[in-house]
Design a protein around this motif. Structure first.
Motif, PDB file in Angstrom:
ATOM      1  N   ALA A  99       0.915  -1.226   0.039  1.00  0.00           N
ATOM      2  CA  ALA A  99      -0.104   0.038  -0.074  1.00  0.00           C
ATOM      3  C   ALA A  99       0.912   1.134  -0.055  1.00  0.00           C
ATOM      4  CB  ALA A  99      -0.935  -0.085   1.149  1.00  0.00           C
ATOM      5  N   VAL A 100       1.965   1.139   0.774  1.00  0.00           N
ATOM      6  CA  VAL A 100       2.949   2.508   0.770  1.00  0.00           C
ATOM      7  C   VAL A 100       3.504   2.567  -0.695  1.00  0.00           C
ATOM      8  CG1 VAL A 100       4.928   3.410   1.919  1.00  0.00           C
ATOM      9  CG2 VAL A 100       3.171   2.330   3.255  1.00  0.00           C
ATOM     10  N   VAL A 101       3.941   1.621  -1.073  1.00  0.00           N
ATOM     11  CA  VAL A 101       4.753   1.629  -2.627  1.00  0.00           C
ATOM     12  C   VAL A 101       3.696   2.137  -3.380  1.00  0.00           C
ATOM     13  CG1 VAL A 101       5.489   0.339  -4.467  1.00  0.00           C
ATOM     14  CG2 VAL A 101       6.313   0.009  -2.071  1.00  0.00           C
ATOM     15  N   ILE A 102       2.387   1.644  -3.424  1.00  0.00           N
ATOM     16  CA  ILE A 102       1.111   2.250  -4.325  1.00  0.00           C
ATOM     17  C   ILE A 102       0.951   3.540  -4.245  1.00  0.00           C
ATOM     18  CG2 ILE A 102      -1.170   1.825  -5.114  1.00  0.00           C
ATOM     19  CD1 ILE A 102      -0.725  -1.081  -4.598  1.00  0.00           C
ATOM     20  N   ILE A 103       0.906   4.250  -2.765  1.00  0.00           N
ATOM     21  CA  ILE A 103       0.445   5.520  -2.586  1.00  0.00           C
ATOM     22  C   ILE A 103       1.653   6.390  -3.090  1.00  0.00           C
ATOM     23  CG2 ILE A 103       0.435   7.299  -0.708  1.00  0.00           C
ATOM     24  CD1 ILE A 103      -1.213   4.877   0.627  1.00  0.00           C
ATOM     25  N   ILE A 104       2.913   5.979  -3.003  1.00  0.00           N
ATOM     26  CA  ILE A 104       4.200   6.849  -3.573  1.00  0.00           C
ATOM     27  C   ILE A 104       3.927   6.738  -4.937  1.00  0.00           C
ATOM     28  CG2 ILE A 104       6.417   6.775  -3.626  1.00  0.00           C
ATOM     29  CD1 ILE A 104       6.561   5.596  -0.792  1.00  0.00           C
ATOM     30  N   ALA A 105       3.626   5.618  -5.541  1.00  0.00           N
ATOM     31  CA  ALA A 105       3.742   5.601  -7.170  1.00  0.00           C
ATOM     32  C   ALA A 105       2.340   6.550  -7.538  1.00  0.00           C
ATOM     33  CB  ALA A 105       3.563   4.180  -7.528  1.00  0.00           C
ATOM     34  N   VAL A 106       1.444   6.580  -6.824  1.00  0.00           N
ATOM     35  CA  VAL A 106       0.270   7.363  -7.271  1.00  0.00           C
ATOM     36  C   VAL A 106       0.594   8.884  -7.231  1.00  0.00           C
ATOM     37  CG1 VAL A 106      -2.189   8.055  -6.763  1.00  0.00           C
ATOM     38  CG2 VAL A 106      -1.500   5.645  -7.064  1.00  0.00           C
TER      39      VAL A 106
END
Length: 182
Positions: A99-106
Motif C-alpha cells: 500500500a505504501v509503494v502504491i501510494i508513493i507511485a500514485v
C-alpha cells in the motif's frame, strides 16, 4: 509449535490422551493442572464447543472443542494465537508495504501529470506576457491537440494578424514619409 491436543471424557473430565503422557488419567479440573487446562475446563462447563479463545498465564490460545462421534469424549486442540496468526501478520505487513509503494507511485504519477499540464500553461503565460509588452516576434509551437493547443493556435493567429496590421501601418508610414519628402 506450542500446539496441544488431547481427548477428555465429557462426564468425568478425565484426560484420556494427551501429548504430555504424564497428564493421562488426570482430570481437567484438578488443582495441579495448568492455567490453560483450567480455563478450558471452564469453557467446557459453559457448554462451548467449536472455536474459542482461551487465556493461559502467558498467552492466548485458539482452542477447538469437538465431540468425538459415538463416544462421550471431547477432542480438544489448542494453538497459541501468535503461532496461528503468524502468517497473517506477515501478510498484513506485506500488504501495508505494498500500500505504501502504491501510494508513493500514485503521488509521483500525480506530480508528473500536473507538471506536464502546468508546463505548457507556463509557456503560454510567458508568451502572453511578451505580447502585452508589445513583442509580436514571439514564436509559438503548437504540438498539442488539447485546450492548451487550441489557445496556442488562437494566440498564433492573433500574432499573425497583429504582424499584418503592423506591417500595413509601417508601409503606410513609409508611403506618407516618401510623399512628404517630395
Amino acid at each position: 509449535e506450542g500446539g496441544k491436543g488431547f481427548i477428555i471424557d465429557k462426564e468425568s473430565y478425565a484426560i484420556l490422551a494427551d501429548y504430555d503422557e504424564t497428564l493421562v488419567a488426570t482430570h481437567l479440573n484438578d488443582e495441579t493442572q495448568s492455567v490453560l487446562y483450567k480455563n478450558i475446563y471452564e469453557v467446557i462447563q459453559a457448554g462451548t464447543t467449536g472455536l474459542t479463545t482461551v487465556k493461559d498465564s502467558s498467552a492466548n490460545y485458539i482452542v477447538n472443542i469437538q465431540p468425538v462421534t459415538e463416544e462421550d469424549w471431547l477432542l480438544i486442540s489448542a494453538i497459541p494465537e501468535s503461532e496461528a496468526l503468524k502468517d497473517l501478520m506477515v501478510l498484513q505487513w506485506a500488504l501495508i508495504g505494498l500500500a505504501v509503494v502504491i501510494i508513493i507511485a500514485v503521488l509521483i504519477l500525480i506530480e508528473r501529470t500536473a507538471h506536464l499540464m502546468i508546463k505548457p500553461i507556463n509557456g503560454l503565460t510567458t508568451t502572453i506576457g511578451s505580447i502585452t509588452e508589445g513583442n509580436f516576434n514571439v514564436v509559438i509551437n503548437t504540438i498539442r491537440n488539447d485546450e492548451i493547443g487550441i489557445m496556442n493556435n488562437g494566440i498564433k493567429h492573433f500574432i499573425g494578424k497583429m504582424r499584418e496590421i503592423i506591417e500595413s501601418n509601417i508601409n503606410t508610414v513609409k508611403q506618407l514619409d516618401e510623399e512628404a519628402q517630395k
